[in-house]
Design an enzyme around this catalytic site. Structure first.
Site, mmCIF file in Angstrom:
data_model
loop_
_atom_site.group_PDB
_atom_site.id
_atom_site.type_symbol
_atom_site.label_atom_id
_atom_site.label_comp_id
_atom_site.label_asym_id
_atom_site.label_seq_id
_atom_site.Cartn_x
_atom_site.Cartn_y
_atom_site.Cartn_z
ATOM 1 N N ASP A 42 0.868 -1.179 0.000
ATOM 2 C CA ASP A 42 0.000 0.000 0.000
ATOM 3 C C ASP A 42 0.907 1.232 0.000
ATOM 4 O O ASP A 42 1.494 1.578 1.029
ATOM 5 C CB ASP A 42 -0.905 0.010 1.235
ATOM 6 C CG ASP A 42 -1.935 -1.123 1.245
ATOM 7 O OD1 ASP A 42 -1.720 -2.132 0.537
ATOM 8 O OD2 ASP A 42 -2.934 -1.005 1.982
ATOM 9 N N LYS B 142 -7.082 3.300 -2.654
ATOM 10 C CA LYS B 142 -7.379 3.254 -1.215
ATOM 11 C C LYS B 142 -7.567 4.676 -0.704
ATOM 12 O O LYS B 142 -6.831 5.585 -1.101
ATOM 13 C CB LYS B 142 -6.221 2.549 -0.501
ATOM 14 C CG LYS B 142 -6.292 2.523 1.025
ATOM 15 C CD LYS B 142 -5.088 1.761 1.586
ATOM 16 C CE LYS B 142 -4.993 1.875 3.108
ATOM 17 N NZ LYS B 142 -3.812 1.155 3.643
ATOM 18 N N LYS C 69 -10.382 0.215 -1.580
ATOM 19 C CA LYS C 69 -10.155 -0.051 -0.157
ATOM 20 C C LYS C 69 -10.429 1.201 0.678
ATOM 21 O O LYS C 69 -9.631 2.130 0.674
ATOM 22 C CB LYS C 69 -8.714 -0.527 0.074
ATOM 23 C CG LYS C 69 -8.371 -0.806 1.549
ATOM 24 C CD LYS C 69 -6.952 -1.335 1.691
ATOM 25 C CE LYS C 69 -6.542 -1.461 3.155
ATOM 26 N NZ LYS C 69 -5.156 -1.985 3.308
#
Length: 259
Positions: free
Chosen positions: A102, A167, A201
């Site tokens: 990430d 995300k 996400k």
């Protein structure tokens, strides 16, 4: 099975159970691995700092759940605009054994009008991840971008540069995931026609079974009821697990984090 329980079990299987605290220790990471093997089934992944990956890998294997994926973070949490450093951190995370990375998008550069830096940074990290068969999630830090146009632009740049997921947040700023931002990001995936390749996400602030159900309902409405599987949807959360277990009829698990 009741609808509430069904929704809770679905959300649990989409969790990246997270601890990203300055005071994380080996013991806390081992406890996180144990929690990820919940009485209601496994979470999709855990998300931890890179240095804990070897310990987590060993713990997950020894407890009989090697299939739980290990995610980590790079260029975190500030989203600096040095692509070389972000790439070096991403390569190091891969070397530690991460299944998923990430990376924080250089959102301040975008706010200053520079779109190229974000594209190049994500593209470089994606190349490293692709070579290692590692999933790349790009954190746009929506709570700092604030404006819908910037949230949409950051999502588009990340997707164009090869992100496997977009995300919302690091969980380290004042405003993290919100349903309003989720809708913008999900609609961006739909508008670009990349729903087969790109997931979403929400992270930070998703704490209750009701919160989780709201995000999944958004995904179902925008991208279809079968879209939000573990390849296309994750929750970045920690305290959410106890709420989901409670809603599913299991005794709640504890968490030291409020992510």
């Amino acid at each position: 099975m009741s609808e509430v329980k069904d929704r809770a079990l679905r959300a649990l299987q989409l969790m990246d159970l997270t601890t990203l605290n300055d005071d994380d220790t080996d013991a806390k990471v081992i406890a996180l691995c144990h929690q990820a093997k919940s009485p209601a089934g496994n979470t999709a992944a855990i998300c931890i700092y890179p240095r804990f990956i070897p310990l987590a890998r060993k713990t997950l294997r020894e407890q009989g759940t090697p299939e739980i994926r290990i995610a980590t973070v790079t260029n975190f949490p500030h989203g600096n605009d040095d692509s070389e450093i972000a790439l070096a951190e991403t390569r190091a995370a891969i070397a530690y054994g991460a299944d998923e990375v990430d990376v924080v998008f250089p959102y301040r550069a975008l706010m200053a009008g520079n779109e190229a830096i974000g594209f190049e940074l994500v593209k470089a990290c994606k190349q490293a991840c692709r070579e290692a068969n590692v999933l790349l999630k790009v954190i746009i830090e929506s709570g700092e971008l604030k404006e819908a146009s910037l949230i949409r632009k950051a999502s588009e740049i990340a997707i164009d540069a090869g992100a496997d997921f977009i995300k919302t947040s690091t969980g380290k700023v004042a405003v993290n995931a919100t349903p309003e931002v989720a809708e913008i990001m999900l609609r961006t995936i739909a508008a670009k026609g990349v729903q087969k390749q790109v997931g979403f996400k929400p992270a930070g602030g998703v704490r209750s079974a009701d919160d989780a159900a709201l995000y999944l309902k958004l995904a179902d409405n925008i991208l279809g009821p079968d879209w939000a599987d573990a390849r296309h949807f994750r929750f970045g959360a920690s305290s959410l697990l106890a709420s989901l277990l409670n809603a599913a009829g299991f005794n709640g698990a504890t968490s030291d984090s409020n992510y």
